[in-house]
Every structure is written in structure tokens, then in C-alpha cells.
Write a protein that holds these residues in place. Structure first.
Motif, PDB file in Angstrom:
ATOM      1  N   GLU A 170       5.931  15.708  44.354  1.00  0.00           N
ATOM      2  CA  GLU A 170       5.366  14.687  43.481  1.00  0.00           C
ATOM      3  C   GLU A 170       6.282  13.470  43.470  1.00  0.00           C
ATOM      4  O   GLU A 170       7.412  13.540  43.932  1.00  0.00           O
ATOM      5  N   ARG A 215       9.537  14.647  35.631  1.00  0.00           N
ATOM      6  CA  ARG A 215       8.736  15.053  36.783  1.00  0.00           C
ATOM      7  C   ARG A 215       9.643  15.143  38.006  1.00  0.00           C
ATOM      8  O   ARG A 215      10.189  14.143  38.440  1.00  0.00           O
ATOM      9  N   ARG A 246       6.985  21.129  43.672  1.00  0.00           N
ATOM     10  CA  ARG A 246       5.805  20.309  43.950  1.00  0.00           C
ATOM     11  C   ARG A 246       6.261  18.985  44.532  1.00  0.00           C
ATOM     12  O   ARG A 246       7.164  18.351  43.981  1.00  0.00           O
ATOM     13  N   GLU A 282       0.496  18.649  46.942  1.00  0.00           N
ATOM     14  CA  GLU A 282       1.853  18.771  46.406  1.00  0.00           C
ATOM     15  C   GLU A 282       2.663  19.958  46.918  1.00  0.00           C
ATOM     16  O   GLU A 282       3.829  20.100  46.565  1.00  0.00           O
TER      17      GLU A 282
HETATM   18 MG    MG Z   1       0.804  17.823  37.785  1.00  0.00          MG
END
Ligand code: MG
Ligand code: ATP
Length: 429
Positions: free
Chosen positions: A115, A121, A113, A65
């Protein structure tokens, strides 16, 4: 040519939303200050090696990530994927922990990150990070956890739950790891791919897997808590006792782990049922081995991070959306009046009032509508006559009452005007 858009997984926090962020920050600052925590501001970029050593190469964060690049000098640089590692580096490098002393630190800022973006997120997100460095006492664990719950409840959040566990010390975990690997090996082919990989590299992390079949298998795995030695058990008992003393509710979750060697004892997560799949608002734990691992003196520590996006999502569901309102809105029309509005606004701001000046030059009616929408309590009107006489019409927007004032009086009595506005706002809200 098309317009350029924001990067996938990042977003603009627009002006309509920043009051909510500022509100969260103000509450956090208050709670932290009165518990003796000090703000620290480390850089957002660090040497890649810091995260490889400080988070661990076997983790998803480091393995998959990270935003890592080579700078023009050929150094490997990483945008921080979390805050703890950089903060600990700063503590070591600046000698902030002399033998026996304690550092209570906090920081808020972005982390990165790579992701798959979804609700709660993102690729750039923000963490509020709190660390208590230099104490082994279970009271430190309780203090740090209490601050997290205090911030969240002061913000008005309910329906939060806390999972608590202990991962023991290094030797407890070594014994548990062996037992876990022995239990899981016969199921190897049924585990998800990541977990198969972790079986040799980082088996504790398998407990954390989100794959359905893996979760079923893990249900019957040995319990970490059965492998704690006497010291670890004692520490965990004390943490629980202190939390109970503080009236903080928790449930033991023996599957909650932090997979790496330098994590010790307490691990915890605070979840909200109102967040869907990304339910964890706050995650933290003790990491007595990390500072030594990064080349510092052998120093215990515990900390947590709150995900700001998830927290503000929850607050929006509560409809707890503060607004920053203006005290005064100034409308004006005509050349002399507009120039006069500029100096009057300036004077009132210097006297401590929040003032918005209409810049449109449109008809008075349109300017009044904007004044109403601005949330200001008082509207000052300047036309040709007022500009010439140095007066202004003061219109109270909450009652519709209007009075004429000289601008000199208004400026001289700015303090009074301020308290009148404050009183009107309190009656109104
Ligand atoms: Mg995580
Ligand atoms: P998750 O299991 O949800 O991926 P994590 O274990 O990776 O979380 P931590 O590294 O413990 O998360 O980070 C602490 C907190 O930061 C999380 O509880 C969450 O609130 C927030 N967080 C982590 N990753 C993201 C992200 N990509 N976007 C938004 N918030 C995040």
C-alpha cells in the motif's frame, strides 16, 4: 558504498517502544484468556490460492496489495495480507471444529500489504486477530465485540466510536445488490474508476469508496437494512440488544459493508477521532460462509482484527508509555572489582532480581550518572576494597542513603532486597 536502509513501508520497533507493545500484548492476553480464547500460531506464508479464495479476487487486498512470489519449487506463495484466512485454513486442516463444537482463537503477528505508506498505514504491519468459530448465536457476536472494546478501554483509550451494520444473508444481499446496481447505473460515468469497475464485480464495495463524488452519489442509495429478511433482522436486533445490555455504545452505519459473498450479518468498525485519515483501529464481522468456501464443513464464525500500529499510535498520544525498569545497577572499577561485578550480577539475577551491569570501565562519576538514568532503585558499588573484602556499597538511588553489605548477606537476603525495591518503587511512582 551507502548503508542499506529499511524497506519503504516497514519500520523498526525500537527498544524504547517495545515496552508499549508488550503492555498492549499483556492486556490483550489477559482479556482473551479470561474469556476462554486460546492462542494459535499459523505460518506467515501460505499458498496464494488461499487468499484468492478466502478474501476474494475482487478486493483491493487481493487485486492490488499482495506480496506474491514464486518459490524455488515454482509454487505461488503469498505473505499473508491478514490473519483470518490462514487461521481458518489451520482450523479446517487440523479438524478443530467437530460438529457442534466452538473454537475461540486469537493470534498476533505481522501482515503484509503493498500500500502507499503513510501514518497508520504500512506495508508490514501487525494485527491482533480474534475469531470465534462454530456459533451462529448473536451472543457470539456480542462476546467478540465486547472483547475488542474491553481491550481498548482497559488500555485507557477514550473517544472511540463503533459503527455497526448488518449485511444480512446471501439472498438478502442478492436482492440489495440488484437494487444498488439499478440505482448506481445511471451515475456510472460519474463514479471513480475503481467503483465503475466494481459495479459489475463487487458493487457493495462502492459504498465504501473514499472518492468524493462517489460518496455523494452513494448518500441517496437504497439502504441495505431495508433489504434484510426476518431472520437477519432478528439476528441484528438481538446483537444490538446484547450490546446495550453490556453497556457498549454503537451507531448504526448502513454504509458499512464487507463486500464478499461469505460475509453475513454483523459488520463493525471501531474508530478513533485522534487518528486522522486512518481512523479505523478495529474491523470485524461475521463470515458464516467462509469455512465452507475454503472446503471445510459448513461452519459459522465471527471475528475481528485490531491494527497494532494504529493502536500504539493512539496510546503514544495518551502518553501511556510504560518502561521496563531495572531493580539493581552495578558499578565497578578495577580488574578484580569488574570480575566480581559479573559474578554478583549473575547471582542476583538467579535470585530473581533485574540487574544491569555497567560495562564501561569509566570513572565512578560517569557510571553513577548512568545508574540514575537506568531507572534502577538500588545501585551496588564495587571498588578494589570491596572486591577484596567481599562487600559492596548499597546505594538507594531514590533517597541517596548508603549502607555497606557483605555480598554473602546480600545474596542470602535477595528476597528481602526484592521486596524493599518493590516497596520503594511503589512509593516513587
Ligand atoms: Mg485497506
Ligand atoms: P483501511 O480501510 O484502513 O485500509 P482495511 O479495511 O483494509 O482498513 P482490515 O482488512 O479490516 O482493514 O484490517 C483490520 C485492521 O488492520 C484495520 O482496521 C487497521 O487498523 C489495520 N490495517 C489494515 N491495513 C493496514 C496497513 N496497511 N497498515 C497498518 N494497519 C493496517
Amino acid at each position: 558504498m551507502g548503508t542499506i536502509q529499511v524497506l519503504r513501508g516497514t519500520r523498526d520497533i525500537l527498544p524504547e517502544e517495545t515496552p508499549l507493545w508488550q503492555h498492549v500484548e499483556a492486556i490483550a492476553r489477559l482479556c482473551l484468556q479470561r474469556s476462554a480464547y486460546q492462542e494459535i500460531r499459523p505460518p506467515m506464508i501460505e499458498q496464494t490460492a488461499l487468499f484468492e479464495r478466502g478474501i476474494g479476487e475482487a478486493t483491493d487486498v487481493v487485486g492490488k496489495e499482495m506480496y506474491t512470489f514464486e518459490d524455488r519449487g515454482g509454487r505461488s506463495i503469498t505473505l499473508r495480507p491478514e490473519i483470518t484466512a490462514g487461521l481458518v485454513r489451520a482450523v479446517i486442516e487440523n479438524n478443530l471444529v467437530a460438529q457442534g463444537s466452538v473454537q475461540r482463537l486469537w493470534h498476533i503477528g505481522p501482515a503484509f500489504r503493498y500500500e502507499r505508506p503513510q501514518a497508520g498505514r504500512q506495508r508490514q504491519f501487525h494485527q491482533l486477530d480474534v475469531e470465534l468459530i462454530g456459533s451462529r448465536s448473536p451472543r457470539a457476536d456480542a462476546e467478540v465485540i465486547a472483547i475488542a472494546t474491553e481491550i481498548l478501554t482497559t488500555l485507557g483509550l477514550k473517544s472511540l466510536t463503533m459503527d455497526l451494520n448488518s449485511v444480512g444473508n446471501g439472498s438478502d444481499r442478492q436482492r440489495y445488490r440488484d437494487a444498488l446496481v439499478e440505482y448506481l447505473t445511471p451515475f456510472k460515468d460519474e463514479l471513480d474508476e475503481d467503483s465503475q469497475d466494481r459495479l459489475t464485480r463487487n458493487p457493495l464495495r462502492i459504498l465504501d469508496s473514499k472518492a468524493k463524488r462517489t460518496q455523494e452519489i452513494v448518500q441517496d442509495a437504497p439502504d441495505l437494512l431495508d433489504y434484510l429478511g426476518d431472520d437477519s433482522k432478528h439476528h441484528f436486533d438481538q446483537v444490538q440488544q446484547y450490546l446495550t445490555d453490556l453497556g457498549i455504545a454503537y451507531q448504526i452505519n448502513p454504509r458499512l459493508v464487507r463486500g464478499l459473498d461469505y460475509y453475513t450479518h454483523t459488520a463493525f468498525e471501531i474508530q478513533s477521532a485522534d487518528l486522522g485519515a486512518q481512523a479505523t483501529v478495529c474491523g470485524g464481522g461475521r463470515y458464516d460462509g467462509l469455512i465452507a468456501q475454503l472446503g471445510g464443513p459448513d461452519t459459522p464464525a465471527i471475528g475481528w482484527a485490531i491494527g497494532m500500529e494504529r493502536l500504539t499510535l493512539l496510546l503514544k498520544q495518551l502518553n501511556a508509555q510504560p518502561k521496563t525498569a531495572m531493580d539493581v545497577y552495578i558499578v565497578s572499577r578495577g580488574e578484580a572489582a569488574e570480575a566480581n561485578a559479573l559474578t554478583l550480577a549473575h547471582g542476583l539475577r538467579q535470585a530473581g532480581l533485574a540487574v544491569e551491569m555497567d560495562l564501561s570501565g569509566s570513572a565512578f562519576g560517569k557510571q553513577f550518572k548512568r545508574a540514575d538514568r537506568s531507572g534502577a532503585i538500588a545501585c551496588l558499588v564495587i571498588g578494589d576494597a570491596e572486591a577484596e573484602q567481599g562487600t559492596t556499597q548499597l546505594k538507594w538511588l531514590h533517597t541517596g542513603q548508603q549502607e555497606e553489605r557483605t555480598q554473602t548477606d546480600l545474596l542470602a537476603g535477595a528476597k528481602e532486597l526484592r521486596s524493599q525495591i518493590l516497596a520503594a518503587r511503589q512509593v516513587n511512582s
